[in-house]
Motif scaffolding. Structure first.
Motif, PDB file in Angstrom:
ATOM      1  N   ILE A 171     -15.278   9.016   3.452  1.00 29.34           N
ATOM      2  CA  ILE A 171     -14.917  10.181   2.636  1.00 29.34           C
ATOM      3  C   ILE A 171     -15.966  10.315   1.524  1.00 29.34           C
ATOM      4  O   ILE A 171     -16.592   9.324   1.137  1.00 29.34           O
TER       5      ILE A 171
ATOM      6  N   GLY B  39       0.853  -1.195   0.000  1.00 24.15           N
ATOM      7  CA  GLY B  39       0.000   0.000   0.000  1.00 24.15           C
ATOM      8  C   GLY B  39       0.878   1.229   0.000  1.00 24.15           C
ATOM      9  O   GLY B  39       1.962   1.251  -0.603  1.00 24.15           O
TER      10      GLY B  39
ATOM     11  N   GLU C 231       1.656  -8.510  -2.172  1.00 23.59           N
ATOM     12  CA  GLU C 231       0.404  -7.788  -1.931  1.00 23.59           C
ATOM     13  C   GLU C 231      -0.771  -8.747  -2.128  1.00 23.59           C
ATOM     14  O   GLU C 231      -0.833  -9.435  -3.136  1.00 23.59           O
ATOM     15  N   ARG C 232      -1.688  -8.750  -1.168  1.00 20.16           N
ATOM     16  CA  ARG C 232      -2.801  -9.713  -1.234  1.00 20.16           C
ATOM     17  C   ARG C 232      -3.816  -9.358  -2.324  1.00 20.16           C
ATOM     18  O   ARG C 232      -4.486 -10.234  -2.855  1.00 20.16           O
TER      19      ARG C 232
ATOM     20  N   GLN D 292     -13.729   4.787   8.220  1.00 17.48           N
ATOM     21  CA  GLN D 292     -13.800   6.243   8.057  1.00 17.48           C
ATOM     22  C   GLN D 292     -14.434   6.574   6.724  1.00 17.48           C
ATOM     23  O   GLN D 292     -14.126   5.928   5.716  1.00 17.48           O
TER      24      GLN D 292
ATOM     25  N   VAL E 218       0.316 -13.358   2.355  1.00 22.70           N
ATOM     26  CA  VAL E 218       1.292 -13.879   3.318  1.00 22.70           C
ATOM     27  C   VAL E 218       0.517 -14.479   4.496  1.00 22.70           C
ATOM     28  O   VAL E 218      -0.314 -13.806   5.113  1.00 22.70           O
TER      29      VAL E 218
ATOM     30  N   CYS F 144     -12.905   3.810   4.299  1.00 23.60           N
ATOM     31  CA  CYS F 144     -11.470   3.564   4.284  1.00 23.60           C
ATOM     32  C   CYS F 144     -11.117   3.192   5.724  1.00 23.60           C
ATOM     33  O   CYS F 144     -11.904   3.452   6.625  1.00 23.60           O
TER      34      CYS F 144
ATOM     35  N   THR G 102       4.470  -4.085   6.346  1.00 24.55           N
ATOM     36  CA  THR G 102       3.724  -2.828   6.126  1.00 24.55           C
ATOM     37  C   THR G 102       2.298  -3.218   5.735  1.00 24.55           C
ATOM     38  O   THR G 102       1.815  -2.842   4.669  1.00 24.55           O
ATOM     39  N   ALA G 103       1.664  -3.995   6.598  1.00 28.33           N
ATOM     40  CA  ALA G 103       0.378  -4.617   6.242  1.00 28.33           C
ATOM     41  C   ALA G 103      -0.826  -3.774   6.644  1.00 28.33           C
ATOM     42  O   ALA G 103      -1.970  -4.225   6.519  1.00 28.33           O
TER      43      ALA G 103
ATOM     44  N   PRO H 181      -4.026  -2.281   7.894  1.00 24.17           N
ATOM     45  CA  PRO H 181      -5.094  -2.792   8.765  1.00 24.17           C
ATOM     46  C   PRO H 181      -4.973  -4.282   9.098  1.00 24.17           C
ATOM     47  O   PRO H 181      -5.639  -4.753  10.017  1.00 24.17           O
TER      48      PRO H 181
ATOM     49  N   ILE I  23      -3.993  14.770   2.747  1.00 18.09           N
ATOM     50  CA  ILE I  23      -3.434  16.037   3.232  1.00 18.09           C
ATOM     51  C   ILE I  23      -1.997  15.828   3.691  1.00 18.09           C
ATOM     52  O   ILE I  23      -1.673  14.812   4.307  1.00 18.09           O
TER      53      ILE I  23
ATOM     54  N   GLY J 141      -4.395   6.988  11.136  1.00 16.36           N
ATOM     55  CA  GLY J 141      -5.202   7.985  10.445  1.00 16.36           C
ATOM     56  C   GLY J 141      -4.455   9.222  10.013  1.00 16.36           C
ATOM     57  O   GLY J 141      -5.053  10.149   9.489  1.00 16.36           O
ATOM     58  N   HIS J 142      -3.104   9.238  10.210  1.00  9.38           N
ATOM     59  CA  HIS J 142      -2.374  10.439   9.761  1.00  9.38           C
ATOM     60  C   HIS J 142      -1.031  10.087   9.127  1.00  9.38           C
ATOM     61  O   HIS J 142      -0.115  10.902   9.087  1.00  9.38           O
TER      62      HIS J 142
HETATM   63  C1  LIG Z   1     -10.308   8.104   4.992  1.00  6.73           C
HETATM   64  C2  LIG Z   1      -8.860   8.286   5.328  1.00  6.73           C
HETATM   65  C3  LIG Z   1      -8.316   9.548   5.199  1.00  6.73           C
HETATM   66  C4  LIG Z   1      -6.976   9.751   5.540  1.00  6.73           C
HETATM   67  N1  LIG Z   1      -6.453  10.990   5.371  1.00  6.73           N
HETATM   68  C5  LIG Z   1      -5.131  11.182   5.596  1.00  6.73           C
HETATM   69  C6  LIG Z   1      -4.531  12.417   5.270  1.00  6.73           C
HETATM   70  O1  LIG Z   1      -5.219  13.345   4.784  1.00  6.73           O
HETATM   71  N2  LIG Z   1      -3.197  12.552   5.457  1.00  6.73           N
HETATM   72  C7  LIG Z   1      -2.434  11.547   5.960  1.00  6.73           C
HETATM   73  O2  LIG Z   1      -1.225  11.737   6.118  1.00  6.73           O
HETATM   74  N3  LIG Z   1      -2.973  10.347   6.259  1.00  6.73           N
HETATM   75  C8  LIG Z   1      -4.282  10.139   6.074  1.00  6.73           C
HETATM   76  N4  LIG Z   1      -4.854   8.930   6.339  1.00  6.73           N
HETATM   77  C9  LIG Z   1      -4.030   7.857   6.898  1.00  6.73           C
HETATM   78  C10 LIG Z   1      -3.209   7.188   5.828  1.00  6.73           C
HETATM   79  O3  LIG Z   1      -3.938   7.080   4.637  1.00  6.73           O
HETATM   80  C11 LIG Z   1      -2.707   5.846   6.340  1.00  6.73           C
HETATM   81  O4  LIG Z   1      -1.941   6.066   7.510  1.00  6.73           O
HETATM   82  C12 LIG Z   1      -1.838   5.166   5.300  1.00  6.73           C
HETATM   83  O5  LIG Z   1      -2.514   5.085   4.074  1.00  6.73           O
HETATM   84  C13 LIG Z   1      -1.463   3.772   5.780  1.00  6.73           C
HETATM   85  O6  LIG Z   1      -0.713   3.123   4.775  1.00  6.73           O
HETATM   86  P1  LIG Z   1      -0.249   1.627   4.956  1.00  6.73           P
HETATM   87  O7  LIG Z   1       0.711   1.344   3.876  1.00  6.73           O
HETATM   88  O8  LIG Z   1       0.138   1.385   6.378  1.00  6.73           O
HETATM   89  O9  LIG Z   1      -1.611   0.773   4.767  1.00  6.73           O
HETATM   90  P2  LIG Z   1      -2.265   0.286   3.385  1.00  6.73           P
HETATM   91  O10 LIG Z   1      -2.097   1.301   2.338  1.00  6.73           O
HETATM   92  O11 LIG Z   1      -3.631  -0.206   3.704  1.00  6.73           O
HETATM   93  O12 LIG Z   1      -1.343  -0.929   2.963  1.00  6.73           O
HETATM   94  C14 LIG Z   1      -1.335  -2.180   3.595  1.00  6.73           C
HETATM   95  C15 LIG Z   1      -1.240  -3.196   2.496  1.00  6.73           C
HETATM   96  O13 LIG Z   1      -0.905  -4.465   3.020  1.00  6.73           O
HETATM   97  C16 LIG Z   1      -1.601  -5.437   2.265  1.00  6.73           C
HETATM   98  N5  LIG Z   1      -1.625  -6.657   3.069  1.00  6.73           N
HETATM   99  C17 LIG Z   1      -2.130  -6.775   4.313  1.00  6.73           C
HETATM  100  N6  LIG Z   1      -1.960  -8.022   4.782  1.00  6.73           N
HETATM  101  C18 LIG Z   1      -1.335  -8.723   3.804  1.00  6.73           C
HETATM  102  C19 LIG Z   1      -0.912 -10.086   3.700  1.00  6.73           C
HETATM  103  N7  LIG Z   1      -1.103 -10.957   4.703  1.00  6.73           N
HETATM  104  N8  LIG Z   1      -0.330 -10.475   2.557  1.00  6.73           N
HETATM  105  C20 LIG Z   1      -0.129  -9.597   1.535  1.00  6.73           C
HETATM  106  N9  LIG Z   1      -0.520  -8.302   1.582  1.00  6.73           N
HETATM  107  C21 LIG Z   1      -1.115  -7.866   2.709  1.00  6.73           C
HETATM  108  C22 LIG Z   1      -2.962  -4.780   2.058  1.00  6.73           C
HETATM  109  O14 LIG Z   1      -3.703  -5.383   1.042  1.00  6.73           O
HETATM  110  C23 LIG Z   1      -2.564  -3.355   1.764  1.00  6.73           C
HETATM  111  O15 LIG Z   1      -2.370  -3.137   0.386  1.00  6.73           O
HETATM  112  C24 LIG Z   1      -6.181   8.684   6.022  1.00  6.73           C
HETATM  113  C25 LIG Z   1      -6.737   7.417   6.122  1.00  6.73           C
HETATM  114  C26 LIG Z   1      -8.060   7.209   5.771  1.00  6.73           C
HETATM  115  C27 LIG Z   1      -8.628   5.821   5.895  1.00  6.73           C
END
Ligand SMILES: Cc1cc2nc3c(=O)[nH]c(=O)nc-3n(C[C@H](O)[C@H](O)[C@H](O)COP(=O)(O)OP(=O)(O)OC[C@H]3O[C@@H](n4cnc5c(N)ncnc54)[C@H](O)[C@@H]3O)c2cc1C
Length: 379
Positions: free
Chosen positions: A224, A13, A34-35, A222, A173, A313, A201-202, A204, A51, A342-343
């Motif tokens: 949007i 992600g 990536e799943r 959440q 995974v 989301c 970096t999974a 949720p 943002i 969330g940030h």
């Molecule tokens: C509505 C909303 C608004 C937001 N607004 C802001 C903002 O304005 N500014 C800001 O800075 N942040 C914002 N955030 C927060 C920000 O978007 C998140 O902190 C960030 O996107 C998290 O990224 P990530 O890579 O941790 O998670 P994700 O992007 O969800 O990536 C995790 C990935 O892991 C994969 N995965 C999980 N388990 C497995 C497995 N077992 N095998 C293979 N793949 C797997 C998933 O499919 C996913 O693609 C917002 C969040 C939301 C929901």
């Protein structure tokens, strides 16, 4: 026999694609898994924009990391051939009784950031779309803006592949284990792979992969939605910056019109509506959607049209709403970067860089102690 890599990144992600790119550009043999497909709508990083801001009410110690992220977003835009980062200024507003503006101001003062304090009349004059309650205070910081989150994931993934990374999609995974040689073996629904390092970096799904985190992470839905303004000229920069509004109805945030989709609004940020990430329905709840519409009617009436493309989301929150960046206790070859509460999106390239530095150099110059598991008693 398992295929061997220098580093495996689980979850592609926002943060994982950045980590895969930062690792592979340093010459590491990288496997990303990536799943779903890259750029899917089930996690935390979809919805076109996020943002970015330097004024940081969540904690003044985040500022150096977000500063680094600004540079990396610009670099990514150049490498991708089209901008990822847009500066519009950021406007944070607090109704009486809320201290968010003071906390943002503290981060500006600590780091010498340009900023202006505005009262209701000054906001109305500069940003006429806003209707604010009496006594609302605001802080404007000119570096705020937004990043194109979906375009960035695509760009990070493309650049990682160009640098030699293998990125597998549609592969889940299941688990991993430390190996006797100090590396790690990863088991998926398709096979097994080994590596010197594992970067988790999974998002949720983090607590499924790391049971020790189970009691320290919670996932919330959440909402949007996009709104078509009645007067489009009021909702474009410089007349309309990215904003966050804190008040009795909750915390709502929004962005200027970017594409033909209208202006985006999200919230209430502190709504705690639990969601299991494995349940695929992302339909927003009627209560969150109603709260969004009430916010629009009260504070942005010139765009209070019917919501378009409302979607859900996921926020993954720690109890203190700070990140987790740490190695798995007793297993230093496994690094976790998540629960961005969330940030976290704005930091994605800097978090990817931190992951790469920790894997390649064994240390990072960023101050990450604040994100350690020790604060939960996990060491
Ligand atoms: C509505 C909303 C608004 C937001 N607004 C802001 C903002 O304005 N500014 C800001 O800075 N942040 C914002 N955030 C927060 C920000 O978007 C998140 O902190 C960030 O996107 C998290 O990224 P990530 O890579 O941790 O998670 P994700 O992007 O969800 O990536 C995790 C990935 O892991 C994969 N995965 C999980 N388990 C497995 C497995 N077992 N095998 C293979 N793949 C797997 C998933 O499919 C996913 O693609 C917002 C969040 C939301 C929901």
């Amino acid at each position: 026999m398992a295929r061997h890599y220098d580093a495996i990144v689980v979850g592609l992600g926002g943060v994982g694609t950045a980590a895969a790119y930062q690792l592979s550009r340093r010459g590491q043999r990288v496997l990303g898994i990536e799943r779903f497909e890259i750029g899917h709508q089930q996690g935390s990083s979809h919805g076109e924009t996020r943002i970015i801001r330097l004024a940081y009410f969540e904690g003044t110690t985040y500022v150096p990391i977000v500063r680094r992220a600004y540079r990396l977003w610009q670099e990514l835009g150049r490498a991708a051939g089209s901008p990822i980062l847009y500066r519009t200024g950021s406007l944070e507003m607090s109704e009486p009784g809320y201290d968010f503006v003071d906390r943002s101001r503290a981060s500006c003062l600590d780091h010498g950031l340009a900023h202006e304090m505005l009262d209701v009349d000054a906001v109305k004059q500069r940003f006429p779309a806003f209707e604010l309650s009496a006594g609302t205070r605001a802080i404007y910081q000119p570096d705020g803006g937004y990043v194109l989150c979906e375009a960035a994931i695509d760009a990070h993934a493309r650049l990682a592949r160009s640098a030699g990374a293998d990125l597998h999609t549609g592969e889940i995974v299941l688990d991993f284990r430390a190996t006797a040689d100090g590396g790690v073996e990863v088991r998926t629904d398709r096979g097994r792979y080994s590596a010197g390092h594992l970067v988790l970096t999974a998002g949720p799904w983090m607590r499924q992969l790391v049971p020790a985190l189970h009691d320290h992470l919670a996932t919330f839905k959440q909402t949007i939605a996009w709104f078509a303004p009645f007067r489009a000229e009021l909702f474009q920069p410089p007349t309309f910056p990215v904003f966050i509004h804190f008040g009795d109805d909750g915390e709502f945030y929004g962005l200027p019109m970017h594409s033909g989709r209208g202006m985006k609004v999200g919230g209430p940020h502190f709504a705690r509506e639990p969601i299991d990430p494995d349940v695929t329905d992302r339909t927003p709840s009627s209560s969150q959607l109603a709260a969004l519409q009430a916010f629009m009617a009260r504070h942005l009436p010139a765009a209070a049209s019917p919501p378009q493309q409302p979607t859900g989301c996921i926020y993954t929150k720690t109890p203190d709403e700070h990140f987790i960046i740490d190695r798995l206790p007793g297993t230093p070859q496994v690094l976790m970067i998540s629960a961005c509460s969330g940030h976290g999106y704005k930091f994605a390239p800097a978090l990817g860089e931190i992951a790469a530095e920790l894997v390649v150099d064994g240390a990072t110059t960023q101050a990450i102690e604040q994100f350690s598991l020790a604060r939960f008693g996990l060491v």
